[in-house]
Design a protein around this motif. Structure first.
Motif, mmCIF file in Angstrom:
data_model
loop_
_atom_site.group_PDB
_atom_site.id
_atom_site.type_symbol
_atom_site.label_atom_id
_atom_site.label_comp_id
_atom_site.label_asym_id
_atom_site.label_seq_id
_atom_site.Cartn_x
_atom_site.Cartn_y
_atom_site.Cartn_z
ATOM 1 N N ARG A 87 2.691 -137.891 -55.393
ATOM 2 C CA ARG A 87 2.203 -139.110 -55.475
ATOM 3 C C ARG A 87 2.922 -140.303 -54.547
ATOM 4 N NH1 ARG A 87 2.657 -140.142 -60.544
ATOM 5 N NH2 ARG A 87 0.701 -138.897 -61.225
ATOM 6 N N ILE A 88 4.081 -140.389 -54.451
ATOM 7 C CA ILE A 88 4.907 -141.217 -53.671
ATOM 8 C C ILE A 88 4.697 -140.917 -52.082
ATOM 9 C CG2 ILE A 88 7.377 -141.781 -52.919
ATOM 10 C CD1 ILE A 88 8.325 -141.505 -55.559
ATOM 11 N N HIS A 89 4.466 -139.665 -51.678
ATOM 12 C CA HIS A 89 4.342 -139.439 -50.415
ATOM 13 C C HIS A 89 2.931 -139.500 -50.037
ATOM 14 C CE1 HIS A 89 8.279 -137.749 -48.495
ATOM 15 N NE2 HIS A 89 8.335 -137.733 -49.869
ATOM 16 N N ALA A 90 1.919 -139.149 -50.788
ATOM 17 C CA ALA A 90 0.824 -139.362 -50.637
ATOM 18 C C ALA A 90 0.284 -140.737 -50.325
ATOM 19 C CB ALA A 90 -0.245 -138.684 -51.693
ATOM 20 N N SER A 91 0.648 -141.667 -51.388
ATOM 21 C CA SER A 91 0.451 -143.066 -51.305
ATOM 22 C C SER A 91 1.040 -143.764 -49.984
ATOM 23 C CB SER A 91 0.774 -143.528 -52.749
ATOM 24 O OG SER A 91 0.142 -143.125 -53.869
ATOM 25 N N GLY A 92 2.085 -143.465 -50.088
ATOM 26 C CA GLY A 92 2.671 -144.146 -48.846
ATOM 27 C C GLY A 92 2.223 -143.698 -47.483
ATOM 28 N N LEU A 93 2.029 -142.428 -47.165
ATOM 29 C CA LEU A 93 1.477 -141.912 -45.864
ATOM 30 C C LEU A 93 -0.043 -142.339 -45.833
ATOM 31 C CD1 LEU A 93 2.516 -138.697 -45.693
ATOM 32 C CD2 LEU A 93 3.094 -140.239 -44.329
ATOM 33 N N ALA A 94 -0.986 -142.339 -47.119
ATOM 34 C CA ALA A 94 -2.176 -143.031 -46.920
ATOM 35 C C ALA A 94 -2.341 -144.353 -46.622
ATOM 36 C CB ALA A 94 -2.908 -142.520 -48.299
ATOM 37 N N LEU A 95 -1.479 -145.147 -47.122
ATOM 38 C CA LEU A 95 -1.326 -146.578 -46.953
ATOM 39 C C LEU A 95 -1.100 -146.895 -45.458
ATOM 40 C CD1 LEU A 95 -1.472 -149.669 -47.897
ATOM 41 C CD2 LEU A 95 0.820 -149.347 -48.467
ATOM 42 N N VAL A 96 -0.006 -146.253 -44.909
ATOM 43 C CA VAL A 96 0.201 -146.725 -43.619
ATOM 44 C C VAL A 96 -0.571 -146.140 -42.649
ATOM 45 C CG1 VAL A 96 1.965 -146.311 -41.669
ATOM 46 C CG2 VAL A 96 2.753 -146.720 -44.155
ATOM 47 N N SER A 97 -1.533 -144.881 -42.864
ATOM 48 C CA SER A 97 -2.366 -144.377 -42.107
ATOM 49 C C SER A 97 -3.677 -145.373 -42.226
ATOM 50 C CB SER A 97 -2.932 -142.856 -42.690
ATOM 51 O OG SER A 97 -1.752 -141.964 -42.450
ATOM 52 N N ALA A 98 -4.193 -145.985 -43.351
ATOM 53 C CA ALA A 98 -5.016 -146.759 -43.390
ATOM 54 C C ALA A 98 -5.044 -147.905 -42.515
ATOM 55 C CB ALA A 98 -5.424 -147.179 -44.862
ATOM 56 N N CYS A 99 -3.742 -148.473 -42.640
ATOM 57 C CA CYS A 99 -3.530 -149.696 -41.819
ATOM 58 C C CYS A 99 -3.828 -149.468 -40.270
ATOM 59 C CB CYS A 99 -2.050 -150.167 -42.140
ATOM 60 S SG CYS A 99 -1.951 -151.007 -43.616
ATOM 61 N N VAL A 100 -3.211 -148.283 -39.884
ATOM 62 C CA VAL A 100 -3.387 -147.887 -38.536
ATOM 63 C C VAL A 100 -4.882 -147.757 -38.231
ATOM 64 C CG1 VAL A 100 -2.680 -146.204 -36.640
ATOM 65 C CG2 VAL A 100 -1.121 -147.014 -38.383
ATOM 66 N N THR A 101 -5.658 -146.977 -39.148
ATOM 67 C CA THR A 101 -7.137 -146.465 -38.835
ATOM 68 C C THR A 101 -7.829 -148.069 -38.729
ATOM 69 O OG1 THR A 101 -6.585 -144.439 -39.911
ATOM 70 C CG2 THR A 101 -8.796 -145.522 -39.581
ATOM 71 N N PHE A 102 -7.486 -148.869 -39.488
ATOM 72 C CA PHE A 102 -8.521 -149.985 -39.675
ATOM 73 C C PHE A 102 -7.890 -151.462 -38.990
ATOM 74 C CE2 PHE A 102 -9.728 -147.259 -43.228
ATOM 75 C CZ PHE A 102 -11.161 -147.069 -43.257
ATOM 76 N N GLN A 103 -6.880 -151.075 -38.123
ATOM 77 C CA GLN A 103 -6.376 -152.243 -37.364
ATOM 78 C C GLN A 103 -7.446 -153.006 -36.468
ATOM 79 O OE1 GLN A 103 -3.187 -151.918 -34.639
ATOM 80 N NE2 GLN A 103 -3.643 -149.879 -34.305
#
Length: 336
Positions: A87-103
């Protein structure tokens, strides 16, 4: 009688002044320092989060709290350990990935509202043009400075994301073909940021007002983002296999279409019969039971990741170039 005197200065010598940064580049950074601070803080937060995920790795369960091995259900305890780590890794990676994707949306809104729209609306741009700064040079600087910063920062985030995924369980954040993972894993991320910048700047020049330009830039970024997301897997030829190979595809494959052929020769799309059979005997029994004669699957293998990345990046750079060229042409026509 005494008089105050000043030190002798050679004729024609300029008065000494402390060095201060100057020029159009410094002007852009100073005028938009708030956006620069926000961008820098977001980048630092993303880098810190990724470094933490990279360092924590398998030991994440020790950070969030251990589990006593003497408890009566050690199997459940191990499951809790794994679940917490995942959960920690999935949530962390998903959050940063989303920030890069939707910037792209944040960049487009800022470029339309502040970079060009507000300066044209308030008259700041016209003031600059009266001080030996041509409109073309003014626009070139306002595009080049943020473009360099966006390219450098996004590239750093993408490299760290890929490093973190490889060091841990990268599949926790989704397959390579999911939108957030695909965009945040390669040069496409930079392409989206630059496209948002160019579209926002063009919107500001067309509308010359901050709020309408921000809305128009946001709409343009949304259309671009959704169109490419819908056609992404069509940007490179997919592969098609038949027979047993169509039922047992390699790990990481994105299935686009799967079907079967009946005894009468009719092709049935999206027919999942016999998928996952683990032996030739099981496949033969399934074929006899269903009356099917053949199977076929069209898919994108993981090896197509880079061709798809490069094609989409090229399209984004083309959009960026066209939007920038349109902005310069519009500015030249307005001041010719």
């Amino acid at each position: 009688m005494s008089t105050l005197t000043t030190p002798h200065r050679p004729s024609g010598a300029a008065p000494h002044r402390p060095y201060r940064p100057s020029g159009l580049t410094w002007t852009v950074l100073r005028l938009h320092r708030t956006a620069l601070y926000v961008w820098g803080a977001a980048l630092l937060a993303a880098v810190a989060a990724l470094i933490w995920l990279l360092a924590a790795g398998p030991d994440a369960r020790a950070i969030v709290g251990g589990c006593d091995a003497s408890e009566p259900f050690p199997i459940d305890c191990g499951t809790a350990h794994w679940t917490t780590t995942a959960r920690i890794h999935a949530s962390g990676l998903a959050l940063v990935s989303a920030c890069v994707t939707f910037q792209i949306y944040a960049v487009a809104v800022w470029a339309g509202a502040a970079l060009t729209g507000r300066e044209l609306e308030s008259g700041t741009a016209r003031l600059a043009w009266t001080q030996s700064v041509t409109p073309a040079r003014w626009l070139a600087t306002r595009l080049a400075v943020p473009a360099v910063l966006l390219t450098a920062g996004t590239t750093l985030a993408v490299l760290l994301l890929n490093w973190t995924r490889r060091a841990g369980r990268g599949d926790l954040s989704g397959g390579w073909f999911t939108m957030n993972v695909f965009i945040s894993s390669g040069p496409v991320a930079v392409g989206y940021a630059l496209a948002g910048l160019a579209l926002g700047a063009l919107a500001g020049l067309v509308l010359r007002r901050a709020l309408p330009a921000a809305a128009a830039a946001l709409a343009a970024a949304y259309v671009l983002h959704e169109v490419l997301d819908g056609f992404r897997m069509s940007l490179w030829p997919a592969e098609t296999v038949t027979g047993r190979a169509a039922l047992q595809l390699p790990h990481g494959t994105l299935v686009l279409e799967h079907g079967a052929v009946t005894g009468a020769g009719e092709r049935l799309s999206n027919n999942m019969a016999c998928v996952g059979t683990d032996s030739a005997a099981a496949l033969e029994r399934c074929v006899e039971r269903t009356g099917l004669t053949d199977f076929w699957t069209t898919y994108q293998p993981e090896s197509h990741f880079w061709p798809l990345q490069l094609v989409e990046s090229g399209l984004l750079l083309a959009v960026t170039g066209l939007a920038a060229a349109a902005a310069f042409a519009l500015l030249r026509r307005q001041h010719s």
